[in-house]
Motif scaffolding. Structure first.
Motif, PDB file in Angstrom:
ATOM      1  N   VAL A 134       0.844  -1.188   0.000  1.00  0.00           N
ATOM      2  CA  VAL A 134       0.000   0.000   0.000  1.00  0.00           C
ATOM      3  C   VAL A 134       0.884   1.245   0.000  1.00  0.00           C
ATOM      4  O   VAL A 134       0.667   2.177  -0.759  1.00  0.00           O
ATOM      5  CB  VAL A 134      -0.951   0.003   1.224  1.00  0.00           C
ATOM      6  N   ASN A 135       1.908   1.248   0.838  1.00  0.00           N
ATOM      7  CA  ASN A 135       2.841   2.385   0.918  1.00  0.00           C
ATOM      8  C   ASN A 135       4.142   2.020   0.217  1.00  0.00           C
ATOM      9  O   ASN A 135       4.608   0.884   0.312  1.00  0.00           O
ATOM     10  CB  ASN A 135       3.162   2.730   2.375  1.00  0.00           C
ATOM     11  N   SER A 136       4.722   2.994  -0.444  1.00  0.00           N
ATOM     12  CA  SER A 136       6.004   2.747  -1.100  1.00  0.00           C
ATOM     13  C   SER A 136       7.165   2.928  -0.121  1.00  0.00           C
ATOM     14  O   SER A 136       8.299   2.619  -0.445  1.00  0.00           O
ATOM     15  CB  SER A 136       6.174   3.681  -2.296  1.00  0.00           C
ATOM     16  N   GLU A 137       6.870   3.423   1.072  1.00  0.00           N
ATOM     17  CA  GLU A 137       7.909   3.645   2.070  1.00  0.00           C
ATOM     18  C   GLU A 137       8.285   2.334   2.750  1.00  0.00           C
ATOM     19  O   GLU A 137       7.467   1.446   2.921  1.00  0.00           O
ATOM     20  CB  GLU A 137       7.420   4.638   3.122  1.00  0.00           C
ATOM     21  N   PRO A 139       8.927   0.004   5.805  1.00  0.00           N
ATOM     22  CA  PRO A 139       8.342   0.024   7.149  1.00  0.00           C
ATOM     23  C   PRO A 139       9.372   0.446   8.197  1.00  0.00           C
ATOM     24  O   PRO A 139      10.544   0.094   8.095  1.00  0.00           O
ATOM     25  CB  PRO A 139       7.875  -1.407   7.367  1.00  0.00           C
ATOM     26  N   ASN A 143       6.667  -1.244  12.976  1.00  0.00           N
ATOM     27  CA  ASN A 143       6.381  -2.081  11.808  1.00  0.00           C
ATOM     28  C   ASN A 143       7.627  -2.745  11.225  1.00  0.00           C
ATOM     29  O   ASN A 143       7.551  -3.423  10.206  1.00  0.00           O
ATOM     30  CB  ASN A 143       5.683  -1.257  10.720  1.00  0.00           C
ATOM     31  N   VAL A 155       3.225  -5.019   7.195  1.00  0.00           N
ATOM     32  CA  VAL A 155       2.951  -4.205   6.010  1.00  0.00           C
ATOM     33  C   VAL A 155       1.496  -4.384   5.594  1.00  0.00           C
ATOM     34  O   VAL A 155       0.856  -5.382   5.932  1.00  0.00           O
ATOM     35  CB  VAL A 155       3.885  -4.558   4.828  1.00  0.00           C
ATOM     36  N   TYR A 156       1.011  -3.423   4.854  1.00  0.00           N
ATOM     37  CA  TYR A 156      -0.321  -3.501   4.270  1.00  0.00           C
ATOM     38  C   TYR A 156      -0.144  -3.788   2.788  1.00  0.00           C
ATOM     39  O   TYR A 156       0.627  -3.114   2.107  1.00  0.00           O
ATOM     40  CB  TYR A 156      -1.092  -2.202   4.509  1.00  0.00           C
TER      41      TYR A 156
END
Length: 184
Positions: A134-137, A139, A143, A155-156
């Motif tokens: 979901v996020n490109s960052e 964790p 997380n 992670v999502y």
């Protein structure tokens, strides 16, 4: 003297061509991957995948906790776990969202009957086309924590649920929708 200069020019141009050919050939050969990336896959491993939030039609957003030697491997494992859960065991609900059934009808039997297909799908990384973060960052904080077994990441993941369903339905592997199609 004029012939010597012509010979020298010819030799240098020939030598230049040889060097150019060697140089560009080495670049071309260097661009060919020497080995395909391989992902570890075990069918009977504990997985922590829970439905997380609503998403676009045909996709599911899941929260995955995974553990591996380093964070990058744990993220790849989380992507694999999300697809695995979608296919074989279903995705657990979290109280707010209902559980999602497994795509494959009788997942363990489907795996045993199509072991080569699924091992290739997971070990060669084909599953990566059906799941993304979901996020490109990367964790961080709670997380991405260190543990005695390695890095534990949360992670999502967005799972392309409909595309997975269409893929395996198209292969003739029994999915929960193909059961209804044949029963009519």
């Amino acid at each position: 003297m004029g012939k010597d200069i012509q010979k020298l020019k010819y030799y240098l141009s020939l030598r230049w061509r040889q060097i150019s050919i060697i140089f560009f050939s080495s670049i071309w050969i260097g661009s060919i991957p020497c080995c395909a990336k391989s992902y570890p896959f075990k069918i009977n491993r504990e997985r922590n995948v829970v439905i997380s939030q609503s998403s676009a039609p045909g996709t599911k957003i899941v929260k995955v906790v995974s553990l591996a030697g380093n964070a990058k491997k744990a993220i790849n494992l989380a992507l694999q776990d999300a697809v695995y859960a979608s296919l074989f065991i279903g995705i657990s609900g979290n109280g707010e969202f209902e559980s999602v059934p497994a795509i494959l009808f009788d997942g363990q039997k489907a795996y045993q009957d199509n072991k080569k297909v699924f091992n290739r799908f997971f070990k060669k990384g084909e599953f990566m086309s059906y799941a993304h973060l979901v996020n490109s960052e990367f964790p961080s904080g709670k997380n991405n924590v260190s543990s005695p077994q390695g890095r534990k990441v949360t992670v999502y993941v967005v799972v392309e649920y409909s595309k997975l369903l269409d893929l395996f339905d198209g292969m003739g592997i029994k999915t929960y929708t193909s059961i209804f199609k044949t029963s009519k």
